[in-house]
Design a protein around this motif. Structure first.
Motif, PDB file in Angstrom:
ATOM      1  N   VAL A 132       0.815  -1.228   0.000  1.00  0.00           N
ATOM      2  CA  VAL A 132       0.000   0.000   0.000  1.00  0.00           C
ATOM      3  C   VAL A 132       0.847   1.276   0.000  1.00  0.00           C
ATOM      4  CG1 VAL A 132      -1.732   1.330   1.302  1.00  0.00           C
ATOM      5  CG2 VAL A 132      -2.064  -1.131   0.930  1.00  0.00           C
ATOM      6  N   PRO A 133       1.915   1.378   0.808  1.00  0.00           N
ATOM      7  CA  PRO A 133       2.712   2.621   0.800  1.00  0.00           C
ATOM      8  C   PRO A 133       3.362   2.925  -0.548  1.00  0.00           C
ATOM      9  CG  PRO A 133       3.168   1.330   2.769  1.00  0.00           C
ATOM     10  CD  PRO A 133       2.343   0.456   1.866  1.00  0.00           C
ATOM     11  N   ASN A 134       3.376   1.949  -1.451  1.00  0.00           N
ATOM     12  CA  ASN A 134       3.942   2.212  -2.777  1.00  0.00           C
ATOM     13  C   ASN A 134       3.038   3.085  -3.644  1.00  0.00           C
ATOM     14  OD1 ASN A 134       6.322   0.751  -2.373  1.00  0.00           O
ATOM     15  ND2 ASN A 134       5.306  -1.185  -2.873  1.00  0.00           N
ATOM     16  N   PHE A 135       1.766   3.221  -3.272  1.00  0.00           N
ATOM     17  CA  PHE A 135       0.888   4.076  -4.093  1.00  0.00           C
ATOM     18  C   PHE A 135       0.140   5.130  -3.296  1.00  0.00           C
ATOM     19  CE2 PHE A 135      -3.123   1.992  -3.022  1.00  0.00           C
ATOM     20  CZ  PHE A 135      -2.731   0.703  -2.691  1.00  0.00           C
ATOM     21  N   THR A 136       0.114   5.023  -1.962  1.00  0.00           N
ATOM     22  CA  THR A 136      -0.585   6.061  -1.190  1.00  0.00           C
ATOM     23  C   THR A 136      -0.077   6.108   0.242  1.00  0.00           C
ATOM     24  OG1 THR A 136      -2.743   6.929  -0.516  1.00  0.00           O
ATOM     25  CG2 THR A 136      -2.469   4.540  -0.429  1.00  0.00           C
ATOM     26  N   ASP A 137      -0.265   7.257   0.872  1.00  0.00           N
ATOM     27  CA  ASP A 137       0.006   7.366   2.304  1.00  0.00           C
ATOM     28  C   ASP A 137      -1.289   7.251   3.116  1.00  0.00           C
ATOM     29  OD1 ASP A 137      -1.002   9.748   1.409  1.00  0.00           O
ATOM     30  OD2 ASP A 137       0.514  11.011   2.328  1.00  0.00           O
ATOM     31  N   ALA A 138      -2.391   6.914   2.447  1.00  0.00           N
ATOM     32  CA  ALA A 138      -3.655   6.683   3.148  1.00  0.00           C
ATOM     33  C   ALA A 138      -3.759   5.214   3.564  1.00  0.00           C
ATOM     34  CB  ALA A 138      -4.832   7.039   2.250  1.00  0.00           C
ATOM     35  N   GLN A 139      -4.541   4.962   4.585  1.00  0.00           N
ATOM     36  CA  GLN A 139      -4.864   3.599   4.986  1.00  0.00           C
ATOM     37  C   GLN A 139      -6.303   3.335   4.575  1.00  0.00           C
ATOM     38  OE1 GLN A 139      -3.269   0.915   6.542  1.00  0.00           O
ATOM     39  NE2 GLN A 139      -1.472   2.070   5.921  1.00  0.00           N
ATOM     40  N   PRO A 140      -6.538   2.267   3.830  1.00  0.00           N
ATOM     41  CA  PRO A 140      -7.923   2.026   3.403  1.00  0.00           C
ATOM     42  C   PRO A 140      -8.807   1.536   4.540  1.00  0.00           C
ATOM     43  CG  PRO A 140      -6.541   0.181   2.783  1.00  0.00           C
ATOM     44  CD  PRO A 140      -5.618   1.227   3.365  1.00  0.00           C
ATOM     45  N   GLU A 141     -10.089   1.902   4.446  1.00  0.00           N
ATOM     46  CA  GLU A 141     -11.107   1.217   5.238  1.00  0.00           C
ATOM     47  C   GLU A 141     -11.560   0.009   4.416  1.00  0.00           C
ATOM     48  OE1 GLU A 141     -13.914   3.531   7.981  1.00  0.00           O
ATOM     49  OE2 GLU A 141     -13.799   4.770   6.209  1.00  0.00           O
ATOM     50  N   ILE A 142     -11.662  -1.130   5.080  1.00  0.00           N
ATOM     51  CA  ILE A 142     -12.055  -2.356   4.381  1.00  0.00           C
ATOM     52  C   ILE A 142     -13.497  -2.687   4.730  1.00  0.00           C
ATOM     53  CG2 ILE A 142     -11.568  -4.794   3.990  1.00  0.00           C
ATOM     54  CD1 ILE A 142      -9.316  -2.894   3.069  1.00  0.00           C
ATOM     55  N   GLN A 143     -14.307  -2.783   3.689  1.00  0.00           N
ATOM     56  CA  GLN A 143     -15.740  -3.079   3.838  1.00  0.00           C
ATOM     57  C   GLN A 143     -16.035  -4.424   3.177  1.00  0.00           C
ATOM     58  OE1 GLN A 143     -18.381  -1.374   5.119  1.00  0.00           O
ATOM     59  NE2 GLN A 143     -20.136  -2.291   4.112  1.00  0.00           N
TER      60      GLN A 143
END
Lengths: 102, 102
Positions: free
Chosen positions: B84-95
């Motif tokens: 994930v850090p390779n494309f964003t500094d956000a953390q996803p919410e998983i639904q």
């Protein structure tokens, strides 16, 4: 193709049957042929074992383009939003996305 | 059918090309045949005219059932999340949702 998602956080009231059978019927009746399809998600879980879903429900509407959505939906938006309290006390977040893969 | 959505709030960095072409390729390689399909949404707008999209990107993975998803994804979750850090500094919410209409 675009996806317009109405994203509902957990609320004290959410009637999934009404959402599917009455609200989405109202939406599809009003927007007419511009609507390619719709889907309804019922939240069941989050990522961690035993964790709740971050969202209680998500409704997805599919259109060819943002202008087609705006033209078809805009004139009925007030009527459609006025129906929301009939199934939930939550206010949806509305996300308009371009589907860039899939 | 279930939909597993990774929902990303706006972040200072989000590389949609990497997300579609590298991250989702990694996910689909690892989860294999259990994955029915995937889709990627790029946020373009919110409900009010001129308002930003609440989410910068949403990735959707489709499986037959929660157990099939858990079995296919769980063993690769650490590797997938480490990308994930390779494309964003956000953390996803998983639904995790059951698709109840559509």
């Amino acid at each position: 193709m675009i996806r317009v998602s109405a994203i509902y956080r957990p609320a004290t009231k959410f009637d999934h049957d009404y959402y599917v059978n009455s609200h989405m019927k109202l939406v599809s009746d009003r927007v007419g042929d511009a609507l390619i399809k719709f889907e309804v998600d019922k939240g069941v879980a989050g990522a961690a074992p035993g964790s709740p879903a971050p969202f209680i429900a998500i409704g997805h509407l599919y259109f060819n383009s943002v202008p087609e959505f705006a033209q078809a939906f805009g004139q009925h938006a007030a009527e459609i939003m006025a129906d929301v309290p009939n199934f939930t006390d939550a206010q949806p977040e509305i996300q308009i996305s371009e589907i860039i893969a899939g």
